[in-house]
Design a protein around this motif. Structure first.
Motif, mmCIF file in Angstrom:
data_model
loop_
_atom_site.group_PDB
_atom_site.id
_atom_site.type_symbol
_atom_site.label_atom_id
_atom_site.label_comp_id
_atom_site.label_asym_id
_atom_site.label_seq_id
_atom_site.Cartn_x
_atom_site.Cartn_y
_atom_site.Cartn_z
ATOM 1 N N THR A 15 -23.302 -64.005 9.161
ATOM 2 C CA THR A 15 -24.542 -63.681 9.861
ATOM 3 C C THR A 15 -24.708 -64.568 11.089
ATOM 4 O OG1 THR A 15 -25.803 -65.242 8.499
ATOM 5 C CG2 THR A 15 -25.772 -62.932 7.766
ATOM 6 N N ILE A 16 -25.624 -64.175 11.950
ATOM 7 C CA ILE A 16 -26.005 -64.968 13.114
ATOM 8 C C ILE A 16 -27.499 -65.230 13.029
ATOM 9 C CG2 ILE A 16 -26.158 -65.044 15.631
ATOM 10 C CD1 ILE A 16 -23.837 -62.938 15.581
ATOM 11 N N ASP A 17 -27.886 -66.492 12.948
ATOM 12 C CA ASP A 17 -29.300 -66.879 12.907
ATOM 13 C C ASP A 17 -29.743 -67.281 14.308
ATOM 14 O OD1 ASP A 17 -28.824 -66.605 10.224
ATOM 15 O OD2 ASP A 17 -29.680 -68.540 9.645
ATOM 16 N N VAL A 18 -30.729 -66.586 14.850
ATOM 17 C CA VAL A 18 -31.291 -66.925 16.159
ATOM 18 C C VAL A 18 -32.633 -67.609 15.917
ATOM 19 C CG1 VAL A 18 -31.971 -66.072 18.432
ATOM 20 C CG2 VAL A 18 -30.160 -64.906 17.139
ATOM 21 N N LEU A 19 -32.790 -68.801 16.473
ATOM 22 C CA LEU A 19 -33.959 -69.625 16.179
ATOM 23 C C LEU A 19 -34.936 -69.650 17.351
ATOM 24 C CD1 LEU A 19 -32.172 -72.763 14.637
ATOM 25 C CD2 LEU A 19 -32.857 -70.642 13.483
ATOM 26 N N ARG A 20 -36.211 -69.612 17.027
ATOM 27 C CA ARG A 20 -37.264 -69.933 17.990
ATOM 28 C C ARG A 20 -37.927 -71.213 17.506
ATOM 29 N NH1 ARG A 20 -42.689 -68.585 18.464
ATOM 30 N NH2 ARG A 20 -42.546 -66.989 16.853
ATOM 31 N N ILE A 21 -37.964 -72.192 18.377
ATOM 32 C CA ILE A 21 -38.426 -73.531 18.000
ATOM 33 C C ILE A 21 -39.635 -73.902 18.855
ATOM 34 C CG2 ILE A 21 -37.804 -75.969 17.927
ATOM 35 C CD1 ILE A 21 -34.887 -75.021 17.471
ATOM 36 N N THR A 22 -40.691 -74.348 18.188
ATOM 37 C CA THR A 22 -41.915 -74.744 18.890
ATOM 38 C C THR A 22 -42.432 -76.048 18.297
ATOM 39 O OG1 THR A 22 -42.481 -72.397 19.172
ATOM 40 C CG2 THR A 22 -44.225 -74.011 19.592
ATOM 41 N N GLY A 23 -42.664 -77.031 19.155
ATOM 42 C CA GLY A 23 -43.253 -78.275 18.687
ATOM 43 C C GLY A 23 -42.444 -78.982 17.615
ATOM 44 N N GLY A 24 -41.130 -78.911 17.709
ATOM 45 C CA GLY A 24 -40.286 -79.614 16.754
ATOM 46 C C GLY A 24 -40.128 -78.951 15.410
ATOM 47 N N ALA A 25 -40.527 -77.677 15.299
ATOM 48 C CA ALA A 25 -40.373 -76.945 14.038
ATOM 49 C C ALA A 25 -39.866 -75.534 14.333
ATOM 50 C CB ALA A 25 -41.690 -76.894 13.279
ATOM 51 N N ILE A 26 -39.210 -74.941 13.344
ATOM 52 C CA ILE A 26 -38.686 -73.584 13.501
ATOM 53 C C ILE A 26 -39.811 -72.600 13.208
ATOM 54 C CG2 ILE A 26 -37.052 -71.892 12.597
ATOM 55 C CD1 ILE A 26 -35.206 -74.324 11.998
ATOM 56 N N THR A 27 -40.109 -71.765 14.191
ATOM 57 C CA THR A 27 -41.220 -70.821 14.055
ATOM 58 C C THR A 27 -40.756 -69.392 13.803
ATOM 59 O OG1 THR A 27 -41.273 -70.627 16.459
ATOM 60 C CG2 THR A 27 -42.789 -72.193 15.457
ATOM 61 N N GLU A 28 -39.478 -69.115 14.078
ATOM 62 C CA GLU A 28 -38.971 -67.773 13.796
ATOM 63 C C GLU A 28 -37.458 -67.811 13.660
ATOM 64 O OE1 GLU A 28 -39.877 -63.198 15.038
ATOM 65 O OE2 GLU A 28 -40.050 -64.709 16.623
ATOM 66 N N ILE A 29 -36.965 -67.000 12.717
ATOM 67 C CA ILE A 29 -35.525 -66.825 12.527
ATOM 68 C C ILE A 29 -35.256 -65.329 12.513
ATOM 69 C CG2 ILE A 29 -33.517 -67.309 11.099
ATOM 70 C CD1 ILE A 29 -35.151 -69.546 9.762
ATOM 71 N N VAL A 30 -34.425 -64.880 13.426
ATOM 72 C CA VAL A 30 -33.971 -63.491 13.412
ATOM 73 C C VAL A 30 -32.495 -63.515 13.061
ATOM 74 C CG1 VAL A 30 -33.739 -61.340 14.685
ATOM 75 C CG2 VAL A 30 -35.660 -62.876 15.184
ATOM 76 N N ILE A 31 -32.157 -62.850 11.983
ATOM 77 C CA ILE A 31 -30.789 -62.876 11.458
ATOM 78 C C ILE A 31 -30.109 -61.544 11.759
ATOM 79 C CG2 ILE A 31 -29.368 -63.187 9.396
ATOM 80 C CD1 ILE A 31 -31.731 -64.694 8.142
ATOM 81 N N PHE A 32 -28.934 -61.614 12.379
ATOM 82 C CA PHE A 32 -28.181 -60.409 12.694
ATOM 83 C C PHE A 32 -26.916 -60.345 11.838
ATOM 84 C CE2 PHE A 32 -30.596 -61.232 16.597
ATOM 85 C CZ PHE A 32 -31.208 -59.997 16.767
ATOM 86 N N HIS A 33 -26.452 -59.134 11.594
ATOM 87 C CA HIS A 33 -25.291 -58.912 10.741
ATOM 88 C C HIS A 33 -23.982 -59.244 11.465
ATOM 89 C CE1 HIS A 33 -27.531 -56.910 7.454
ATOM 90 N NE2 HIS A 33 -28.321 -56.473 8.425
ATOM 91 N N ASP A 34 -22.896 -59.207 10.710
ATOM 92 C CA ASP A 34 -21.597 -59.608 11.255
ATOM 93 C C ASP A 34 -21.054 -58.648 12.310
ATOM 94 O OD1 ASP A 34 -21.036 -57.515 9.570
ATOM 95 O OD2 ASP A 34 -19.578 -58.592 8.346
ATOM 96 N N ASP A 35 -21.632 -57.443 12.433
ATOM 97 C CA ASP A 35 -21.138 -56.511 13.435
ATOM 98 C C ASP A 35 -21.454 -56.963 14.857
ATOM 99 O OD1 ASP A 35 -23.882 -56.101 13.092
ATOM 100 O OD2 ASP A 35 -23.760 -53.970 13.542
ATOM 101 N N GLN A 36 -22.303 -57.974 15.009
ATOM 102 C CA GLN A 36 -22.655 -58.470 16.332
ATOM 103 C C GLN A 36 -21.702 -59.564 16.830
ATOM 104 O OE1 GLN A 36 -25.184 -57.012 18.158
ATOM 105 N NE2 GLN A 36 -25.159 -55.610 16.408
ATOM 106 N N PHE A 37 -20.826 -60.069 15.969
ATOM 107 C CA PHE A 37 -19.932 -61.161 16.355
ATOM 108 C C PHE A 37 -19.041 -60.813 17.553
ATOM 109 C CE2 PHE A 37 -21.498 -63.137 12.677
ATOM 110 C CZ PHE A 37 -20.971 -64.408 12.521
ATOM 111 N N PRO A 38 -18.366 -59.663 17.566
ATOM 112 C CA PRO A 38 -17.473 -59.369 18.699
ATOM 113 C C PRO A 38 -18.209 -59.368 20.041
ATOM 114 C CG PRO A 38 -17.019 -57.894 16.857
ATOM 115 C CD PRO A 38 -18.280 -58.617 16.515
ATOM 116 N N ARG A 39 -19.408 -58.781 20.079
ATOM 117 C CA ARG A 39 -20.160 -58.702 21.320
ATOM 118 C C ARG A 39 -20.505 -60.085 21.860
ATOM 119 N NH1 ARG A 39 -24.364 -55.447 19.914
ATOM 120 N NH2 ARG A 39 -23.072 -53.685 20.505
ATOM 121 N N LEU A 40 -20.720 -61.037 20.949
ATOM 122 C CA LEU A 40 -21.096 -62.376 21.364
ATOM 123 C C LEU A 40 -19.891 -63.241 21.713
ATOM 124 C CD1 LEU A 40 -23.985 -63.151 18.840
ATOM 125 C CD2 LEU A 40 -24.080 -62.023 21.061
#
Length: 332
Positions: free
Chosen positions: A295-320
């Motif tokens: 998986t790919i975890d995309v993080l949004r960080i605010t004020g020193g804490a994680i406020t959102e995690i969007v997780i994408f499947h393995d099919d996105q690896f080649p594009r990245l």
């Protein structure tokens, strides 16, 4: 160099005189910025690719309609916007609801880096700098009806005058201004509170340290350690899988129920998408003798804490541009 200058160099006075190879050369220099524009409209990298191709096809077929009253770039944006609206009318007549976007896909930073560098006539440079490419913004935009969405992007992201937007969309200025008010109200409803002003900057040392700690805790499958880095109102989703988890307890409970602690050996490759830190996780597969994409975890960080995690499947690896496997020693 402007399209008009290029036309002069080609020895022609208008697009109707340009042959197909020369026309392709004119439009290709705008591919990346048009792709980003379509991506904002659609939320899907793949749909944006298809729509840019449709834009170029329509532009070629309608090249005689370019009269030079607007810039060549603006003419292409108009075609691209209408192509997006046509796709939305056909495939997604209703906007997203409930805070999640099942068709959301990540946009690699390495491709965003291909955008034109600076200048008042390079609208995408300003737009990306304003962080209107972050996933939270994309999710909020997808909750708007298609036409107000187009108005918002053209007016607030690309800074086009209301008169030009009205002309491009075939509306009155009053209609455009009304749509913009509705769109801004919708964005205030769906954007995270700390992103209302949509200002941001370069990744700071504190953010890099938090990403490092999150990486280490994830590889160690340290659920308690991960929980300590989450803000109370953290959100987590995994498009295209339905389900939006809000609040630290809900997110952590979901990880526990999904058996995260029982996963095998993990490795992680750091990357970045949508101008946000992202972690590509690989799981050891004994039969393959290698770590394979998970998986790919995309993080949004605010004020020193994680406020959102969007997780994408393995099919996105080649594009990245990520490795298709990692060897036992961590080498590709």
């Amino acid at each position: 160099m402007s399209a008009d200058t290029r036309l002069e160099e080609l020895g022609v006075s208008g697009l109707s005189e340009v042959d197909e190879p020369a026309f392709s050369g004119l439009v290709e220099r705008h591919r990346r910025e048009l792709h980003v524009h379509c991506y904002r409209m659609l939320g899907s990298f793949e749909d944006a690719e298809d729509t840019v191709q449709e834009t170029f096809l329509r532009a070629w077929r309608r090249r005689e309609t370019f009269e030079g009253r607007s810039t060549f770039r603006a003419w292409l944006y108009r075609i691209a916007t209408n192509a997006c609206l046509d796709l939305l009318a056909k495939c997604r007549p209703e906007p997203a609801t409930g805070g999640e976007v099942l068709w959301l896909q990540p946009y690699p930073d390495r491709l965003l880096d291909e955008l034109p560098a600076g200048g008042a006539d390079e609208p995408e440079t300003v737009a990306v700098a304003r962080e209107t490419i972050e996933l939270a913004y994309l999710v909020a935009v997808q909750h708007l009806a298609p036409r107000p969405r187009a108005v918002l992007i053209l007016r607030d992201v690309l800074s086009w005058p209301a008169k030009d937007v009205a002309e491009f969309l075939g509306d009155s200025v009053n209609s455009v201004n009304s749509a913009l008010q509705r769109a801004r109200a919708g964005m205030r409803e769906h954007l995270p509170a700390e992103r209302q002003d949509w200002t941001g900057g370069e990744e700071d040392p504190e953010t890099r340290e938090l990403v490092r700690r999150f990486t280490d805790a994830s590889v160690a499958k340290d659920v308690d350690g991960l929980a300590a880095m989450l803000r109370d109102d953290v959100r987590c989703s995994m498009p295209p899988t339905p389900g939006l988890y809000a609040g630290r307890d809900a997110v952590v409970n979901n990880w526990v129920e999904d058996g995260f602690a029982d996963l095998g050996r993990l490795r992680c490759v750091l990357t970045s998408v949508n101008r946000q830190p992202a972690l590509a996780f690989y799981l050891w597969r004994e039969q393959e003798g290698a770590y394979l994409p998970l998986t790919i975890d995309v993080l949004r960080i605010t004020g020193g804490a994680i406020t959102e995690i969007v997780i994408f499947h393995d099919d996105q690896f080649p594009r990245l541009g990520l490795p298709e496997r990692l060897a036992a020693d961590g080498a590709e």
